[in-house]
Write an enzyme that holds these catalytic residues in place. Structure first.
Site, PDB file in Angstrom:
ATOM      1  N   GLY A  80     -40.967 -31.293  30.256  1.00  0.00           N
ATOM      2  CA  GLY A  80     -42.170 -30.488  30.474  1.00  0.00           C
ATOM      3  C   GLY A  80     -43.072 -30.488  29.248  1.00  0.00           C
ATOM      4  N   HIS A 109     -46.795 -38.686  28.201  1.00  0.00           N
ATOM      5  CA  HIS A 109     -46.096 -38.669  29.498  1.00  0.00           C
ATOM      6  C   HIS A 109     -46.974 -39.296  30.586  1.00  0.00           C
ATOM      7  CE1 HIS A 109     -44.150 -35.004  27.554  1.00  0.00           C
ATOM      8  NE2 HIS A 109     -43.124 -35.774  27.814  1.00  0.00           N
ATOM      9  N   GLN A 116     -41.900 -45.155  23.440  1.00  0.00           N
ATOM     10  CA  GLN A 116     -41.453 -45.755  22.174  1.00  0.00           C
ATOM     11  C   GLN A 116     -41.382 -44.713  21.052  1.00  0.00           C
ATOM     12  OE1 GLN A 116     -40.394 -48.843  21.451  1.00  0.00           O
ATOM     13  NE2 GLN A 116     -40.123 -48.097  19.353  1.00  0.00           N
ATOM     14  N   MET A 141     -48.476 -38.398  19.936  1.00  0.00           N
ATOM     15  CA  MET A 141     -48.461 -37.262  20.869  1.00  0.00           C
ATOM     16  C   MET A 141     -47.029 -36.731  20.987  1.00  0.00           C
ATOM     17  SD  MET A 141     -51.403 -36.844  22.655  1.00  0.00           S
ATOM     18  CE  MET A 141     -52.957 -37.721  22.730  1.00  0.00           C
TER      19      MET A 141
END
Ligand code: PAF
Length: 284
Positions: free
Chosen positions: A31, A37, A148, A184
């Protein structure tokens, strides 16, 4: 888009899809979804008939003094974004669905799990491998997508799939970065404004390492020393580890002659951030 909470129902749906010859792409997450994502989700949508995303904040992979309690949780926002991106199923099980009373099985990937992050997070990768294995058995995807950014996790999952003859493909997609280069991560949410500015130092250190290797510098200690100096210029930064390793065994290399993984974990204030780069040296 359907949100499913039951293992049995999720299994039934994917079994039916497979019987109908449909391909299933799977993105496992905890989440607090971000652009990293969504790049995995988009890739899955391109390559499969259906895309399932799991949202399960796996308690077993957090150490006793880690951030399980404060890890960002926002199912509603995650679900809205998943729907917009064309996700077909969110699998969001309760803890007792994944760890029913009496469960005893754990998957352990020897050696690889004790290096790099594993050295500082005992039991972490066994917990990740176990939950990912359970999720694969529930969703039965054709392909599962990993970032990665969590290079060691991706290598361990690939090893597990190979060692256990698991019938799915693993795709590892490039790290998605903020415009200034910061990778991120859901944990970037913890950073204050000044820590956020300092956090770019992980990327800057990796970029410098990349340049040095491409210029022909093959001594890992020299590169690590330069990286340390760059990182320690930031007051909020504390180095947990910086390591230059081979891509199969994750062992420290003595001399950079082939493709290497440079991995690092850095505390920025109270937030632990990781990043990495895979670098091929210049051929002479
Ligand atoms: O990378 C993550 O978010 C987690 O480690 C994973 C793969 C979803 C397992 O809990």
């Amino acid at each position: 888009m359907r949100i499913l909470r039951s293992v049995k129902v999720m299994q039934k749906i994917t079994t039916n899809l497979r019987k109908r010859g449909k391909s299933i792409g799977f993105v496992p997450t905890m989440g607090a979804l971000h652009a990293g994502h969504f790049s995995l989700i988009r890739q899955s949508r391109k390559e499969n008939n259906y895309t399932a995303v799991s949202i399960f904040l796996n308690p077993t992979q957090f150490g006793p003094n880690e951030d399980y309690r404060r890890y960002p949780r926002n199912l509603k926002a995650d679900a809205t974004l998943c729907k917009k991106t064309g996700v077909d199923f969110i699998f969001n099980p309760a803890r007792n669905q994944i760890y029913p009373k009496g469960y005893k099985t754990e998957i352990k990937i020897d050696k690889l799990s004790d290096l790099l992050c594993g050295k500082f997070r005992p039991g972490h990768f066994a917990a990740v491998a176990t939950v990912v294995n359970k999720l694969f058995n529930i969703v039965e995807p054709d392909t599962a997508y990993f970032g990665q950014k969590d290079a060691q996790q991706a290598i361990i999952i690939q090893r597990m799939v190979k060692d256990l003859y698991m019938r799915l493909k693993i795709k590892v997609m490039p790290t998605i970065r903020e415009p200034d280069g910061l990778a991120m991560s859901s944990r970037n949410n913890y950073l204050s404004a000044s820590e956020r500015r300092d956090a770019v130092v992980l990327y800057n250190a990796l970029e410098t390492a990349k340049t040095m290797i491409r210029q022909g510098i093959s001594n890992p200690s020299k590169i690590i020393l330069t990286m340390r100096k760059i990182i320690l210029k930031k007051k909020s930064a504390r180095i947990q580890y910086i390591n230059i390793v081979d891509l199969n065994e994750l062992k420290t290399v003595e001399k950079i002659q082939e493709k290497v993984l440079i991995a690092l974990a850095i505390w920025i204030g109270k937030t632990r951030l990781i990043d990495n780069a895979i670098i091929t040296p210049a051929r002479n």
